[in-house]
Design a protein around this motif. Structure first.
Motif, PDB file in Angstrom:
ATOM      1  N   THR A 286     -74.108 -27.849 -47.294  1.00 38.35           N
ATOM      2  CA  THR A 286     -73.307 -28.063 -46.208  1.00 38.35           C
ATOM      3  C   THR A 286     -72.167 -28.865 -46.383  1.00 38.35           C
ATOM      4  O   THR A 286     -71.946 -29.778 -47.221  1.00 38.35           O
ATOM      5  CB  THR A 286     -74.149 -28.639 -45.042  1.00 38.35           C
ATOM      6  OG1 THR A 286     -74.493 -29.724 -45.316  1.00 38.35           O
ATOM      7  CG2 THR A 286     -75.661 -27.860 -44.579  1.00 38.35           C
ATOM      8  N   HIS A 287     -70.991 -28.451 -45.389  1.00 37.56           N
ATOM      9  CA  HIS A 287     -69.865 -29.360 -45.714  1.00 37.56           C
ATOM     10  C   HIS A 287     -69.441 -29.889 -44.347  1.00 37.56           C
ATOM     11  O   HIS A 287     -69.677 -29.333 -43.268  1.00 37.56           O
ATOM     12  CB  HIS A 287     -68.694 -28.144 -45.915  1.00 37.56           C
ATOM     13  CG  HIS A 287     -68.990 -27.688 -47.317  1.00 37.56           C
ATOM     14  ND1 HIS A 287     -68.663 -28.284 -48.613  1.00 37.56           N
ATOM     15  CD2 HIS A 287     -69.510 -26.680 -47.745  1.00 37.56           C
ATOM     16  CE1 HIS A 287     -68.809 -27.732 -49.741  1.00 37.56           C
ATOM     17  NE2 HIS A 287     -69.542 -26.538 -49.448  1.00 37.56           N
ATOM     18  N   SER A 288     -68.703 -30.904 -44.312  1.00 35.48           N
ATOM     19  CA  SER A 288     -68.248 -31.563 -43.208  1.00 35.48           C
ATOM     20  C   SER A 288     -66.607 -31.709 -42.981  1.00 35.48           C
ATOM     21  O   SER A 288     -66.149 -31.208 -44.199  1.00 35.48           O
ATOM     22  CB  SER A 288     -68.754 -32.974 -42.948  1.00 35.48           C
ATOM     23  OG  SER A 288     -68.288 -33.856 -43.966  1.00 35.48           O
TER      24      SER A 288
ATOM     25  N   SER B 187     -64.666 -32.734 -46.370  1.00 34.14           N
ATOM     26  CA  SER B 187     -64.191 -31.780 -47.088  1.00 34.14           C
ATOM     27  C   SER B 187     -63.518 -30.717 -46.315  1.00 34.14           C
ATOM     28  O   SER B 187     -62.406 -31.005 -45.542  1.00 34.14           O
ATOM     29  CB  SER B 187     -64.747 -31.243 -48.357  1.00 34.14           C
ATOM     30  OG  SER B 187     -66.228 -30.572 -47.831  1.00 34.14           O
ATOM     31  N   ASP B 188     -63.799 -29.423 -46.558  1.00 29.67           N
ATOM     32  CA  ASP B 188     -63.216 -28.593 -45.537  1.00 29.67           C
ATOM     33  C   ASP B 188     -64.014 -27.875 -44.404  1.00 29.67           C
ATOM     34  O   ASP B 188     -63.942 -26.887 -44.095  1.00 29.67           O
ATOM     35  CB  ASP B 188     -62.631 -27.455 -46.389  1.00 29.67           C
ATOM     36  CG  ASP B 188     -63.802 -26.961 -47.394  1.00 29.67           C
ATOM     37  OD1 ASP B 188     -64.850 -27.426 -47.329  1.00 29.67           O
ATOM     38  OD2 ASP B 188     -63.524 -26.085 -48.323  1.00 29.67           O
ATOM     39  N   GLY B 189     -64.965 -28.738 -44.018  1.00 30.46           N
ATOM     40  CA  GLY B 189     -65.880 -28.318 -42.904  1.00 30.46           C
ATOM     41  C   GLY B 189     -65.212 -28.690 -41.614  1.00 30.46           C
ATOM     42  O   GLY B 189     -64.315 -29.438 -41.581  1.00 30.46           O
TER      43      GLY B 189
ATOM     44  N   ASP C 261     -70.151 -32.229 -49.581  1.00 30.89           N
ATOM     45  CA  ASP C 261     -68.887 -31.910 -49.657  1.00 30.89           C
ATOM     46  C   ASP C 261     -68.011 -31.781 -51.038  1.00 30.89           C
ATOM     47  O   ASP C 261     -68.638 -32.264 -51.958  1.00 30.89           O
ATOM     48  CB  ASP C 261     -68.169 -33.041 -48.837  1.00 30.89           C
ATOM     49  CG  ASP C 261     -68.265 -33.085 -47.196  1.00 30.89           C
ATOM     50  OD1 ASP C 261     -67.944 -31.768 -46.704  1.00 30.89           O
ATOM     51  OD2 ASP C 261     -68.522 -33.857 -46.581  1.00 30.89           O
ATOM     52  N   HIS C 262     -67.249 -31.167 -50.939  1.00 30.08           N
ATOM     53  CA  HIS C 262     -66.264 -30.966 -52.180  1.00 30.08           C
ATOM     54  C   HIS C 262     -65.756 -32.100 -52.753  1.00 30.08           C
ATOM     55  O   HIS C 262     -65.222 -32.767 -52.214  1.00 30.08           O
ATOM     56  CB  HIS C 262     -65.107 -29.916 -51.783  1.00 30.08           C
ATOM     57  CG  HIS C 262     -65.602 -28.514 -51.611  1.00 30.08           C
ATOM     58  ND1 HIS C 262     -66.038 -27.640 -52.319  1.00 30.08           N
ATOM     59  CD2 HIS C 262     -65.559 -27.857 -50.285  1.00 30.08           C
ATOM     60  CE1 HIS C 262     -66.305 -26.631 -51.702  1.00 30.08           C
ATOM     61  NE2 HIS C 262     -65.874 -26.623 -50.440  1.00 30.08           N
ATOM     62  N   ASP C 263     -66.179 -32.594 -53.964  1.00 25.54           N
ATOM     63  CA  ASP C 263     -65.613 -33.632 -54.892  1.00 25.54           C
ATOM     64  C   ASP C 263     -65.637 -34.998 -54.086  1.00 25.54           C
ATOM     65  O   ASP C 263     -64.707 -35.524 -54.480  1.00 25.54           O
ATOM     66  CB  ASP C 263     -64.357 -33.112 -55.346  1.00 25.54           C
ATOM     67  CG  ASP C 263     -64.436 -31.891 -56.240  1.00 25.54           C
ATOM     68  OD1 ASP C 263     -65.745 -31.472 -56.553  1.00 25.54           O
ATOM     69  OD2 ASP C 263     -63.365 -31.240 -56.394  1.00 25.54           O
TER      70      ASP C 263
HETATM   71 ZN    ZN Z   1     -65.615 -25.238 -48.919  1.00 25.47          ZN
END
Ligand code: ZN
Ligand code: AMP
Ligand code: FE
Ligand code: FE
Length: 283
Positions: A9-11, A14-16, A39-41
């Motif tokens: 899952t993303h928030s 990053s890009d959520g 999250d990305h990176d």
């Molecule tokens: Zn993403």
């Protein structure tokens, strides 16, 4: 209908579009009881995410991350679960990657201006918020500026790997990242593998580097694709993992947290492996 676990899952870190708190509340309401924020990176959303679980003692939050890596002609994403996100060397490397993302995003914005599709850098920054800036933030700025109708169109016309505004990120190989995650106690999983060329070869290499899982029950994968990938994962000794890759951006392929056909058995296998490796302490 949903799974009780969601490992992807993303928030807003990053890009959520949801904050870690909002994401956890949504997942919990939907019946998710084992989840990872990936999250990305970046691991910067984890303190807020752990704070949000205080209200839900029956929710297990696994510290996670999704790292972008490169192979010739394509991008490979690796999830890391149970990472020791307080490790200083690991954090230093992530900070460096995020800084390089900033310069890369600025170059993409510059290319868009040259293509006659200008977006204000401030808008990209604003969409990125406190998070690691990426193409989805630029895509949203393109939509807002009226250059395209949807985020998907922004990718199709400008931002995809072969698009005219694309700029590469700093390169890391999948092997390097599997080793980097393993070094901080993480269990690495290959994310959304369906479109990858030479998947079987990649699995052999990454398994040798220490990878433990592959995403199988992913987002909108059809039952026949899930079955093909499950068989492949088992053949290579990888745990068939599952995640919605929830971003909250909408779009036809998006799924809500936990809205994946992930059975309990692989969840238990992952937790058992984590326990054997001593990674469950403090989670
Ligand atoms: Zn993403
Ligand atoms: P970046 O890490 O900045 O290269 O951005 C990669 C992210 O962009 C991925 O993790 C996806 O969330 C998103 N993305 C990639 N391709 C598309 C697409 N065709 N449509 C919508 N989002 C995409
Ligand atoms: Fe991904
Ligand atoms: Fe993702």
């Amino acid at each position: 209908m949903g799974s009780r676990a969601d490992f992807h899952t993303h928030s807003t870190f990053s890009d959520g579009v949801l904050t870690p708190t909002e994401l956890i509340e949504l997942a919990y309401r939907r019946g998710v009881r084992v989840m990872s924020l990936t999250d990305h990176d970046t691991t910067e959303g984890l303190p807020e995410a752990f704070a949000a679980t205080a209200r839900h003692p029956d929710l297990m939050l696994i510290p996670g991350i999704e790292m972008s890596t490169d192979v010739p002609g394509a991008e490979v994403h690796i999830l890391g679960h149970f990472i020791d996100w307080h490790n200083e060397e690991f954090e230093r490397r992530l900070v460096h990657l995020r800084e390089s993302r900033l310069g890369r995003a600025r170059r993409m914005v510059q290319k868009l201006a040259e293509l006659g599709k200008p977006v204000a850098w401030e808008r990209v920054e604003s969409f990125a918020g406190e998070g690691a800036v990426g193409r989805p933030h630029i895509a949203r700025a393109l939509v807002e500026a009226g250059h395209v109708a949807t985020v998907n169109e922004a990718f199709d016309l400008y931002l995809s790997r072969n698009g005219p505004a694309y700029v590469e990120r700093e390169r890391l190989t999948p092997e390097e990242v599997v080793e980097m995650l393993t070094a901080v106690g993480g269990l690495p999983t290959l994310a959304h593998p369906r479109e990858l060329d030479g998947l079987a070869d990649l699995l052999v290499r990454l398994k040798a580097a220490g990878m433990t899982g592959m995403e199988v029950y992913y987002q909108d994968y059809f039952p026949d694709e899930v079955e093909r990938l499950r068989v492949l994962a088992e053949k290579h000794g990888l745990i068939p993992m599952g995640g919605s890759d929830y971003h909250g951006l909408g779009g036809p392929q998006q799924r809500e947290p936990g809205d994946i056909p992930l059975p309990d058995e692989p969840v238990e296998r992952l937790l058992t492996l984590a326990r054997e490796r001593g990674a469950l302490q403090g989670v």
